[in-house]
Design an enzyme around this catalytic site. Structure first.
Site, PDB file in Angstrom:
ATOM      1  N   GLU B  42       0.831  -1.202   0.000  1.00  0.00           N
ATOM      2  CA  GLU B  42       0.000   0.000   0.000  1.00  0.00           C
ATOM      3  C   GLU B  42       0.871   1.259   0.000  1.00  0.00           C
ATOM      4  OE1 GLU B  42      -2.393  -0.928   3.401  1.00  0.00           O
ATOM      5  OE2 GLU B  42      -3.346  -2.598   2.341  1.00  0.00           O
ATOM      6  N   GLU B  73      -4.890  -6.405   2.250  1.00  0.00           N
ATOM      7  CA  GLU B  73      -3.706  -7.067   2.799  1.00  0.00           C
ATOM      8  C   GLU B  73      -3.700  -8.561   2.518  1.00  0.00           C
ATOM      9  OE1 GLU B  73      -5.788  -5.093   4.454  1.00  0.00           O
ATOM     10  OE2 GLU B  73      -4.607  -3.263   4.652  1.00  0.00           O
ATOM     11  N   GLN B  95       1.511  -1.982   5.905  1.00  0.00           N
ATOM     12  CA  GLN B  95       1.843  -0.594   6.232  1.00  0.00           C
ATOM     13  C   GLN B  95       2.126  -0.353   7.718  1.00  0.00           C
ATOM     14  OE1 GLN B  95      -1.085   2.718   5.367  1.00  0.00           O
ATOM     15  NE2 GLN B  95       0.323   2.864   3.642  1.00  0.00           N
ATOM     16  N   ASP B  97       1.931  -2.595  11.755  1.00  0.00           N
ATOM     17  CA  ASP B  97       1.757  -3.879  12.428  1.00  0.00           C
ATOM     18  C   ASP B  97       0.319  -4.391  12.400  1.00  0.00           C
ATOM     19  OD1 ASP B  97       0.998  -1.853  14.474  1.00  0.00           O
ATOM     20  OD2 ASP B  97       3.159  -1.769  14.771  1.00  0.00           O
ATOM     21  N   SER B 100      -1.540  -5.772   9.355  1.00  0.00           N
ATOM     22  CA  SER B 100      -1.214  -7.099   8.816  1.00  0.00           C
ATOM     23  C   SER B 100      -2.270  -8.135   9.204  1.00  0.00           C
ATOM     24  CB  SER B 100       0.154  -7.561   9.324  1.00  0.00           C
ATOM     25  OG  SER B 100       0.111  -7.821  10.720  1.00  0.00           O
ATOM     26  N   TYR B 101      -3.149  -7.788  10.154  1.00  0.00           N
ATOM     27  CA  TYR B 101      -4.084  -8.805  10.642  1.00  0.00           C
ATOM     28  C   TYR B 101      -5.090  -9.278   9.581  1.00  0.00           C
ATOM     29  CZ  TYR B 101      -2.040  -7.225  15.074  1.00  0.00           C
ATOM     30  OH  TYR B 101      -1.173  -6.873  16.057  1.00  0.00           O
ATOM     31  N   PRO B 102      -5.548  -8.409   8.678  1.00  0.00           N
ATOM     32  CA  PRO B 102      -6.399  -8.961   7.613  1.00  0.00           C
ATOM     33  C   PRO B 102      -5.668 -10.006   6.759  1.00  0.00           C
ATOM     34  CG  PRO B 102      -6.655  -6.580   7.719  1.00  0.00           C
ATOM     35  CD  PRO B 102      -5.496  -6.942   8.616  1.00  0.00           C
ATOM     36  N   HIS B 142      -1.334   1.145  15.528  1.00  0.00           N
ATOM     37  CA  HIS B 142      -0.152   1.737  14.914  1.00  0.00           C
ATOM     38  C   HIS B 142       1.088   1.528  15.762  1.00  0.00           C
ATOM     39  CE1 HIS B 142      -3.407   3.764  12.802  1.00  0.00           C
ATOM     40  NE2 HIS B 142      -2.554   4.115  11.867  1.00  0.00           N
TER      41      HIS B 142
END
Lengths: 340, 337
Positions: B42, B73, B95, B97, B100-102, B142
């Site tokens: 992204e 993601e 982009q 931390d 990244s979960y998706p 973030h």
């Protein structure tokens, strides 16, 4: 305009100006390091929140994004509580723990800003499903940007809303850029209303710089949703005048493009319309501005007088059944101010 | 073959680089050396990424090798898997931390398992770069330290540099690796500077480094807490305490040899991390070291970490993060006979 309609339009102008002046102050306070963390302003897009929120009832729900200061303010969260929240003070609407991107206020049914793009959509589906199960005629207005359209959560949510005929008013704030990525560089189909149509959800593009057009569209769509016609979808075409966040050098768009959109400033547009019709005499406009300035000033005073949550409370409010919930009970792992 | 088996390219004149610039140079050099290296994520293109780690790469390599992705993601990581299966070496960016979960499902269910699932017939030479941890005045989403999610997953290599030299060397090595690497970049260290002669080569990325020798206590740190550990060791001198500082560099695999030798020497150890303590990475470090070195230990291994709460707001951050004062106070709770 007839007198009643002119009065109504002046009200919308007042609401947009509240958001504009409040956020201009936020930017100033951010530069002065009074506000820290990440902050995204809505300047340029005010007609969207002002138009849609003007059509909602108190029992309706609002779900918004990380660019949500305006939505919170117009939904009725006090300006002081929003600003104190951004200062990180316990007088804020989330006691300072949410910050700019996570304003939340159950009293006004403002169910959150959300720092995760498309993070709010599934949540809105849940609110609407709960309303439907309880037989309540309420609308859940769900705001999100056009960048969210690329996320899986958007598609899952639209499908569920349509499949179960849920009372959701989807409000896509299409400001053309997902941070620095232009719509045409991120979507194969840039006509976003067509995506909703693919899920059998009635959808319209709306001029998002014209607050009266936004309000009209939201009122019609909202009435259908409230009447049990299932979800409706508005693509509100707008533009953000400022950078994405406070750290954005704006390398992805031309100054000429920004200048072109600035000519369609939603506040200037409505003001010009009213003035041309003789519905905004100079003293009235001066009054509107003075009232907004006073509100912003009072909010700053409120936030400035705020206090930081005691450090000892750092581990509170994480679980319901254990008020103080640190999972390590040894003394060395207790939050405290260290002797200096 | 790893990067360390190849002859080093002649070193260029020394320049002062931030960690962000060192990472940028690593990707640039890797892309110049190997046409199969591609980059996407992204806003990594014209904008150069939120932290400017990919600045200028779009201009040099063009759209075909450096591209902006939609906000998707799961799609970004899944696409990287397919490209890696066909022999490309994708370097993708999450982009932040928590963004990244998706992609968690793609990483845990597919990236980590593909080689095992195919009994070695398919390799995934891809790198997932994740800016992580706090101390930058960010907020939740973030500032997360999500390392334990990745280290708990067999099949992933998880590394984190703490300084510009390692940032360059380890990223080059990660890109060369034939297995998927979760490359955790400590956000608070992006602006740390060092003078480097590129292409600098530090120790192999699966090894820990002893950054400061000491005799009384081993402080085990990685990523953002390495700086804190070094500052603590400096302060401890005045208290007559000699602290050895280890930078793990690699979280998975874990360098038992280097860390074990240090702990057997000092007989006392503490693990530092920003992430919450319960079920955190420090628990694994403490358990592993204890199992292997129990009879050499004079005291239980401590974990000095963030509290068991979601990441707090900027003004409370300093009370959440392990600080030298808090670390020294914790070491003071041991019996010191």
């Amino acid at each position: 305009m007839n007198a009643e309609r002119a009065e109504h339009a002046r009200g919308l102008l007042h609401q947009m100006l509240r958001v504009r002046r409040f956020e201009e102050k936020c930017v100033e306070l951010y530069s002065a390091a009074k506000i820290r963390g990440f902050m995204h302003v809505y300047i340029g897009e005010e007609a969207v929140a002002a138009g849609v929120l003007a059509t909602l009832e108190p029992e309706d729900a609002v779900v918004a994004t990380y660019r949500e200061h305006g939505h919170a303010l117009l939904r009725g969260v006090p300006a002081g509580a929003i600003l104190a929240e951004m200062y990180g003070f316990e007088q804020g609407c989330c006691r300072g723990r949410g910050g700019s991107m996570h304003l939340f206020d159950a009293a006004t049914r403002f169910f959150g800003g959300n720092a995760i793009v498309a993070g709010g959509l599934p949540l809105a589906i849940g609110l609407a499903l709960a309303d439907k199960m309880a037989g309540r005629s309420r609308v859940t207005a769900c705001f999100f940007g056009e960048g969210a359209v690329a996320e899986g959560a958007f598609h899952e949510s639209l499908n569920l809303a349509a499949l179960w005929r849920l009372p959701v008013l989807f409000c896509c704030e299409n400001n053309l850029y997902a941070m620095g990525t232009a719509l045409a560089r991120s979507e194969s189909q840039t006509d976003i209303a067509l995506k909703a149509a693919a899920y059998e959800i009635p959808a319209w593009p709306v001029d998002g710089m014209d607050v009266l057009a936004v309000e009209e569209a939201a009122r019609r769509a909202g009435a259908a949703v409230r009447g049990g016609a299932g979800p409706h979808f508005l693509e509100l075409r707008t533009y953000r005048f400022r950078a994405h966040s406070m750290y954005d050098p704006e390398r992805y768009r031309e100054k000429a493009e920004v200048a072109q959109w600035l000519e369609r400033d939603p506040i200037d547009l409505l003001r010009a319309t009213l003035e041309a019709a003789g519905d905004l005499p100079e003293p009235t406009w001066a009054e509107v501005q003075a009232s907004v300035d006073a509100e912003v000033q009072a909010a700053v005073a409120f936030a400035e007088a705020g206090t930081l949550e005691p450090v000892e409370e750092l581990t509170r409010h994480v679980y319901t059944d254990r008020d103080d919930t640190d999972r390590d009970d040894t003394e060395r792992n207790r939050p405290k101010r260290m002797p200096t | 073959m790893t990067l360390h088996d190849t002859a080093p390219t002649p070193l260029r004149a020394p320049v002062t680089l931030t960690m962000a610039a060192a990472l940028n140079a690593a990707i640039q050099d890797a892309m110049r050396d190997d046409p199969t290296v591609v980059l996407f994520g992204e806003d990594v293109g014209p904008l150069g990424g939120v932290f400017r780690v990919t600045d200028g790469l779009y201009a040099e390599f063009g759209e075909s090798r450096v591209s902006d992705s939609p906000l998707a993601e799961s799609g970004i990581v899944g696409t990287a898997i397919g490209m890696a299966m066909y022999g490309l070496r994708p370097v993708v960016e999450m982009q932040f931390d928590a963004f990244s979960y998706p992609a968690f499902e793609q990483i845990v269910s597919h990236v980590a398992k593909m080689r095992n699932r195919t009994r070695g017939r398919v390799q995934l030479p891809l790198v997932i770069r994740i800016p992580y941890a706090g101390d930058i005045g960010g907020v939740e989403h973030h500032s997360d330290s999500s390392e334990a999610y990745w280290t708990a997953t067999p099949g992933l290599t998880v590394v984190s540099p703490s300084n510009p030299a390692d940032a360059y060397s380890m990223l080059r090595e990660a890109i060369t690796s034939d297995d998927p690497v979760i490359f955790l970049e400590p956000k608070s260290r992006y602006w740390a500077k060092a003078e480097l002669s590129l292409p600098v080569r530090t120790a192999p990325m699966n090894t820990a480094a002893v950054l400061r020798e000491g005799t009384d206590v081993t402080l085990i740190a990685y990523g953002p807490t390495v700086k804190t550990a070094l500052a603590t060791a400096e302060l401890a001198v005045a208290e007559g305490l000699s602290i050895e500082v280890i930078d793990l560099r690699s979280l998975s695999p874990f360098d038992d040899e280097t860390v074990g030798a240090s702990v057997r020497k000092t007989s006392r150890a503490a693990v530092l991390h920003e992430a919450a303590q319960f079920g955190g990475y420090g628990a694994e470090v403490a358990a592993r070291l204890t199992e292997r070195n129990f009879f050499h230990l004079a005291a239980p291994i401590l974990r000095i970490t963030g509290f068991d709460i979601p990441y707090p707001s900027p003004k409370l951050e300093e009370y959440f993060l392990p600080t030298p004062d808090r670390i020294l106070a914790a070491l003071g709770t041991w019996e010191w006979n």
